[in-house]
Design a protein around this motif. Structure first.
Motif, mmCIF file in Angstrom:
data_model
loop_
_atom_site.group_PDB
_atom_site.id
_atom_site.type_symbol
_atom_site.label_atom_id
_atom_site.label_comp_id
_atom_site.label_asym_id
_atom_site.label_seq_id
_atom_site.Cartn_x
_atom_site.Cartn_y
_atom_site.Cartn_z
ATOM 1 N N ASP A 8 -10.516 -37.392 12.232
ATOM 2 C CA ASP A 8 -11.740 -36.721 11.776
ATOM 3 C C ASP A 8 -12.669 -37.699 11.072
ATOM 4 O O ASP A 8 -13.894 -37.677 11.280
ATOM 5 N N ARG A 9 -12.098 -38.561 10.219
ATOM 6 C CA ARG A 9 -12.928 -39.545 9.522
ATOM 7 C C ARG A 9 -13.550 -40.524 10.511
ATOM 8 O O ARG A 9 -14.727 -40.901 10.370
ATOM 9 N N ALA A 10 -12.774 -40.946 11.499
ATOM 10 C CA ALA A 10 -13.295 -41.879 12.503
ATOM 11 C C ALA A 10 -14.436 -41.238 13.286
ATOM 12 O O ALA A 10 -15.475 -41.863 13.523
ATOM 13 N N ARG A 11 -14.248 -39.987 13.684
ATOM 14 C CA ARG A 11 -15.291 -39.291 14.439
ATOM 15 C C ARG A 11 -16.558 -39.157 13.596
ATOM 16 O O ARG A 11 -17.671 -39.384 14.081
ATOM 17 N N HIS A 12 -16.385 -38.819 12.322
ATOM 18 C CA HIS A 12 -17.545 -38.662 11.448
ATOM 19 C C HIS A 12 -18.291 -39.984 11.276
ATOM 20 O O HIS A 12 -19.529 -40.018 11.185
ATOM 21 N N ALA A 13 -17.554 -41.097 11.246
ATOM 22 C CA ALA A 13 -18.174 -42.418 11.069
ATOM 23 C C ALA A 13 -18.734 -42.977 12.365
ATOM 24 O O ALA A 13 -19.443 -43.980 12.342
ATOM 25 N N GLY A 14 -18.397 -42.346 13.509
ATOM 26 C CA GLY A 14 -18.883 -42.833 14.791
ATOM 27 C C GLY A 14 -17.957 -43.810 15.485
ATOM 28 O O GLY A 14 -18.357 -44.469 16.460
ATOM 29 N N LEU A 15 -16.715 -43.927 15.016
ATOM 30 C CA LEU A 15 -15.742 -44.828 15.631
ATOM 31 C C LEU A 15 -14.994 -44.121 16.753
ATOM 32 O O LEU A 15 -14.540 -42.978 16.587
ATOM 33 N N LEU A 411 -21.386 -62.370 14.130
ATOM 34 C CA LEU A 411 -22.572 -61.670 13.648
ATOM 35 C C LEU A 411 -22.161 -60.297 13.131
ATOM 36 O O LEU A 411 -21.080 -59.799 13.442
ATOM 37 N N THR A 412 -23.048 -59.684 12.390
ATOM 38 C CA THR A 412 -22.835 -58.292 12.020
ATOM 39 C C THR A 412 -24.051 -57.473 12.444
ATOM 40 O O THR A 412 -25.018 -58.007 12.979
ATOM 41 N N THR A 413 -23.972 -56.188 12.196
ATOM 42 C CA THR A 413 -25.014 -55.281 12.679
ATOM 43 C C THR A 413 -25.364 -54.258 11.612
ATOM 44 O O THR A 413 -24.804 -54.253 10.507
ATOM 45 N N PHE A 414 -26.286 -53.394 11.969
ATOM 46 C CA PHE A 414 -26.687 -52.323 11.060
ATOM 47 C C PHE A 414 -25.509 -51.374 10.796
ATOM 48 O O PHE A 414 -24.660 -51.152 11.659
ATOM 49 N N SER A 415 -25.502 -50.794 9.623
ATOM 50 C CA SER A 415 -24.617 -49.679 9.326
ATOM 51 C C SER A 415 -25.304 -48.398 9.795
ATOM 52 O O SER A 415 -26.422 -48.106 9.348
ATOM 53 N N PRO A 416 -24.702 -47.625 10.700
ATOM 54 C CA PRO A 416 -25.354 -46.373 11.131
ATOM 55 C C PRO A 416 -25.689 -45.458 9.960
ATOM 56 O O PRO A 416 -26.804 -44.923 9.881
ATOM 57 N N ALA A 417 -24.741 -45.299 9.036
ATOM 58 C CA ALA A 417 -25.006 -44.430 7.878
ATOM 59 C C ALA A 417 -26.061 -45.046 6.978
ATOM 60 O O ALA A 417 -26.931 -44.345 6.440
ATOM 61 N N GLY A 418 -26.005 -46.372 6.810
ATOM 62 C CA GLY A 418 -27.003 -47.045 5.989
ATOM 63 C C GLY A 418 -28.396 -46.950 6.583
ATOM 64 O O GLY A 418 -29.385 -46.792 5.863
ATOM 65 N N LEU A 419 -28.475 -47.045 7.907
ATOM 66 C CA LEU A 419 -29.765 -46.884 8.581
ATOM 67 C C LEU A 419 -30.366 -45.521 8.285
ATOM 68 O O LEU A 419 -31.542 -45.398 7.915
ATOM 69 N N SER A 468 -20.530 -45.986 17.372
ATOM 70 C CA SER A 468 -21.709 -45.323 17.937
ATOM 71 C C SER A 468 -22.897 -45.398 16.984
ATOM 72 O O SER A 468 -22.735 -45.398 15.761
ATOM 73 N N PHE A 469 -24.094 -45.425 17.588
ATOM 74 C CA PHE A 469 -25.344 -45.445 16.837
ATOM 75 C C PHE A 469 -26.214 -44.273 17.285
ATOM 76 O O PHE A 469 -26.040 -43.754 18.392
ATOM 77 N N PRO A 470 -27.156 -43.861 16.455
ATOM 78 C CA PRO A 470 -28.034 -42.732 16.813
ATOM 79 C C PRO A 470 -29.042 -43.150 17.879
ATOM 80 O O PRO A 470 -30.225 -43.364 17.607
ATOM 81 N N VAL A 471 -28.566 -43.286 19.110
ATOM 82 C CA VAL A 471 -29.343 -43.903 20.185
ATOM 83 C C VAL A 471 -30.646 -43.165 20.463
ATOM 84 O O VAL A 471 -31.679 -43.796 20.748
ATOM 85 N N ARG A 472 -30.626 -41.846 20.408
ATOM 86 C CA ARG A 472 -31.856 -41.112 20.723
ATOM 87 C C ARG A 472 -32.958 -41.441 19.725
ATOM 88 O O ARG A 472 -34.105 -41.728 20.108
ATOM 89 N N ASP A 473 -32.622 -41.438 18.440
ATOM 90 C CA ASP A 473 -33.616 -41.779 17.423
ATOM 91 C C ASP A 473 -34.086 -43.222 17.582
ATOM 92 O O ASP A 473 -35.280 -43.523 17.469
ATOM 93 N N LEU A 474 -33.150 -44.148 17.821
ATOM 94 C CA LEU A 474 -33.510 -45.559 17.904
ATOM 95 C C LEU A 474 -34.417 -45.829 19.099
ATOM 96 O O LEU A 474 -35.390 -46.592 18.992
ATOM 97 N N MET A 475 -34.139 -45.214 20.233
ATOM 98 C CA MET A 475 -35.008 -45.412 21.401
ATOM 99 C C MET A 475 -36.401 -44.832 21.148
ATOM 100 O O MET A 475 -37.408 -45.414 21.559
ATOM 101 N N ARG A 476 -36.450 -43.699 20.491
ATOM 102 C CA ARG A 476 -37.761 -43.118 20.178
ATOM 103 C C ARG A 476 -38.555 -44.033 19.247
ATOM 104 O O ARG A 476 -39.770 -44.208 19.411
#
Length: 694
Positions: A8-15, A411-419, A468-476
């Motif tokens: 459940d925690r992994a799903r909530h975090a997008g893993l 390299l590292t990347t954005f934090s989905p929750a931080g974004l 996973s990242f919020p792809v729909r928002d990011l593409m928009r």
């Protein structure tokens, strides 16, 4: 903790707890890897509370459902548009949920509903297309060149290319009919770490690589030459040697370039800073000041021990950009901080002039910038924005046939929750920086908008998982920023990319990439150019792939065998046998198209020619045919690498190598001013122009 809680925690975090490899086999991520990654992911972003998120992203003309508390009593909303206009209307209800009616004004607006407020980003349906950029143009379909900035040569460049050479190349290419010039990334690196020079491993994507600044963008020739002479005879002799070398000696060339820029700053700028520099500093605000402070701190601590290159090992007070200790340091070293601001100003003016040169020369698209997929976790951006980046994890690729242990890109990347907690500020500003001056943006590893392979700090790639990242928002948001900049967007979508992702990218106007070597049927035959995608950019090659001449002669195979970069069970003989079959298939495809009219595929074709040998002489003919073949592609834009236009054998970068192959060090043969003037280049320009006729 039981396994259900962990899932459940992994799903909530997008893993994702499972992943599928290139062969279709399903693998499960270990519980230990998930726990280590969750320790990083769950430390970012504020807990979700009642009310609206910091930003809601929607699309023009569509109803926007809102996640409001059930006890919200407000019946209407108030929208303050960017223009200053205020809209007040009733809320709608969609399946019992409150929703905004369709809106027609794109931009970032302020939305208020009762006690709740947020930023509402209203995006257009798509990014600008090549067609919209070419409106009113002639019947020919546009094409451009792709160049590695550092590889360009100009007299007195000190042994590495700069943005002044980009301006020269843009003028020359435009004079031959080019409408675009795609360039390698120009992100900021580390002034105190001259041995790190891969353009895809930046300190920050918000600012520029000052080594690519052209001093002549601000100073006259006499001033620059005099400053170099005052650095002494050893400096002058070293620079001349560096300029004549076929490969860039980055530590030496960078050191000499910084010496020159420092003298120019100390003697010409610091005593009487120009008003334009002060205005630039104010316009770029706290972000530029923090970057300049970081560079000064980084240099200070790097000279005081091996751990000084990583801000996470600095004294605790210096790890936080807003601490009083950092402010005191910046005051004490104000001259050095100012030097880094000056270099960013010089680089920005250099890029502005290159973009202006492209437009003034008649390019209808102009410069196409390149945005790296991530940043160095020890760099400026992660130091300044620790809650918006996963500084305790790295990104890469899972194990596959070519790389059995996987890849860790460092390299590292954005934090989905931080974004999301930051209202997507970090992402928006990164895209905006990439679009600041040019007519387009290439997004490296564009699948990163949807998911990335993340690896726990200190772990192996095999211990990673997809995030996973919020792809729909990011593409928009990409579409919104591209529209505001009136720029096209190209996504590097090579490799394993899902059909669903490509469909979504196409819907948002993000073009893919059709590269000659990969445009094939499932049976291995090369697709005719008319069957290539109408929503992609056609290319002969990329910086990570062999040049056409190198591919034809097997130069890339020789390198991989030499460096032990072959898949298990394969060897040089097997690879060369496979390549010979590929040569035959490519030549057959090119001969099938030879002489056909792009507008009339049934027109009479010229007789086919016997397949050339896998030699340098044979490669000359193949490069000619390949450029004509790619030019005929149904793609709205074709980009030919300068390496292919010149028929060069060696590629800029060999992925998976850090030593052994001279990655990011090759210089083009000859000065930029005459680079496109050779007989072979002129003949290939003719093939390119003819192929792009509609």
């Amino acid at each position: 903790m039981n396994n259900r809680d962990l899932v459940d925690r992994a799903r909530h975090a997008g893993l994702s707890m499972r992943w599928r490899d290139a062969a279709g086999q399903i693998h499960r991520v270990s519980n230990e890897s998930v726990r280590r990654l969750l320790a990083v992911l769950e430390g970012h972003g504020a807990p979700a509370g009642a009310g609206l998120p910091p930003m809601v992203v929607t699309v023009v003309g569509q109803v926007t459902p809102l996640a409001l508390p059930e006890n919200t009593q407000a019946a209407g909303f108030r929208l303050e548009l960017e223009t200053g206009e205020v809209v007040e209307e009733p809320l709608r209800r969609i399946r019992g949920r409150p929703a905004l009616p369709p809106l027609r004004q794109c931009g970032y607006h302020r939305l208020s509903i009762g006690p709740h407020a947020t930023t509402l980003a209203v995006a257009p349906l798509t990014c600008p297309t090549v067609g919209t950029r070419m409106e009113g143009a002639g019947p020919d379909r546009p094409w451009g060149l792709g160049a590695q900035v550092y590889g360009l040569r100009t007299p007195g460049d000190g042994g590495m290319g700069h943005l002044g050479a980009v301006a020269t190349l843009a003028r020359l290419a435009a004079a031959r009919g080019a409408d675009a010039l795609a360039i390698s990334p120009v992100h900021a690196m580390f002034a105190a770490r001259v041995g790190q020079y891969s353009p895809y491993s930046p300190s920050t994507r918000l600012f520029l690589n000052v080594l690519l600044a052209d001093p002549l963008a601000v100073f006259d020739t006499a001033t620059v030459q005099a400053a170099g002479l005052r650095n002494g005879r050893a400096y002058v002799d070293t620079v001349r040697t560096l300029e004549d070398a076929p490969l860039i000696d980055w530590p030496q060339a960078a050191t000499r370039r910084y010496e020159l820029l420092r003298r120019l700053y100390d003697e010409r700028i610091a005593p009487n800073p120009p008003a334009d520099l002060a205005q630039f500093h104010r316009a770029r605000g706290p972000a530029l000041q923090q970057h300049a402070i970081f560079e000064t701190l980084h240099a200070y601590f790097t000279t005081r021990g091996g751990r000084g290159g990583d801000w996470r090992q600095w004294p605790i007070a210096m790890r936080h950009p807003d601490s009083p200790e950092v402010a005191r340091f910046a005051h004490e070293f104000a001259h050095d901080v100012g030097f880094h601001v000056f270099m960013q100003w010089l680089a920005a003016r250099s890029l502005e002039q290159a973009c202006g040169a492209a437009r003034a020369a008649g390019m209808r698209i102009g410069l196409v910038a390149d945005m790296a997929v991530g940043v160095d976790p020890t760099g400026s951006e992660c130091w300044a924005r620790q809650q918006e980046f996963l500084v305790g994890a790295s990104i890469g690729a899972p194990p596959d046939a070519l790389s059995p242990v996987g890849q860790d890109w460092g390299l590292t990347t954005f934090s989905p929750a931080g974004l999301q907690a930051g209202g997507y500020r970090a992402f928006i500003e990164t895209v905006r920086a990439g679009l600041a001056h040019g007519g387009g943006l290439r997004i490296d590893h564009v699948m990163g908008l949807e998911r990335l392979w993340v690896i726990p700090q200190g772990g192996t790639s095999a211990e990673g998982a997809y995030l996973s990242f919020p792809v729909r928002d990011l593409m928009r948001l990409v579409a919104l920023e591209a529209t505001r900049a009136n720029a096209i967007v190209i996504g590097e979508d090579l490799g394993t990319v899902t059909t669903a992702f490509r469909t979504m990218a196409q819907k948002h106007g993000i073009m893919g990439m059709n590269v000659l070597f990969f445009e094939r049927t499932p049976q291995g035959a090369f697709l005719p150019p008319g069957a290539w995608s109408a929503s992609a950019t056609a290319m002969t090659t990329t910086h990570d792939l062999p040049t056409v001449a190198g591919w034809w002669q097997g130069t890339d195979i020789d390198w991989r065998v030499k460096l032990g970069q072959v898949a298990p069970g394969a060897d040089g003989v097997t690879l060369n046998d496979e390549r010979e079959n590929d040569r035959a298939a490519l030549w057959a495809a090119m001969m099938a198209q030879r002489g056909a009219s792009p507008s009339d595929p049934t027109a009479r074709r010229t007789p086919p020619v016997e397949k050339p040998p896998a030699t340098a002489a044979g490669a000359v003919k193949v490069v000619d045919e390949a450029i004509g073949f790619v030019a005929r592609a149904a793609c709205p834009l074709a980009v030919i690498a300068v390496e292919d236009l010149l028929g060069l054998n060696e590629q800029p970068n060999l992925p998976g190598t850090t030593t052994g192959h001279p990655n990011w060090r090759r210089r083009y043969p000859g000065m930029t001013a005459t680079l496109l003037s050779g007989v072979d280049a002129r003949r290939r320009f003719g093939r390119l122009r003819a192929g792009r006729l509609s």
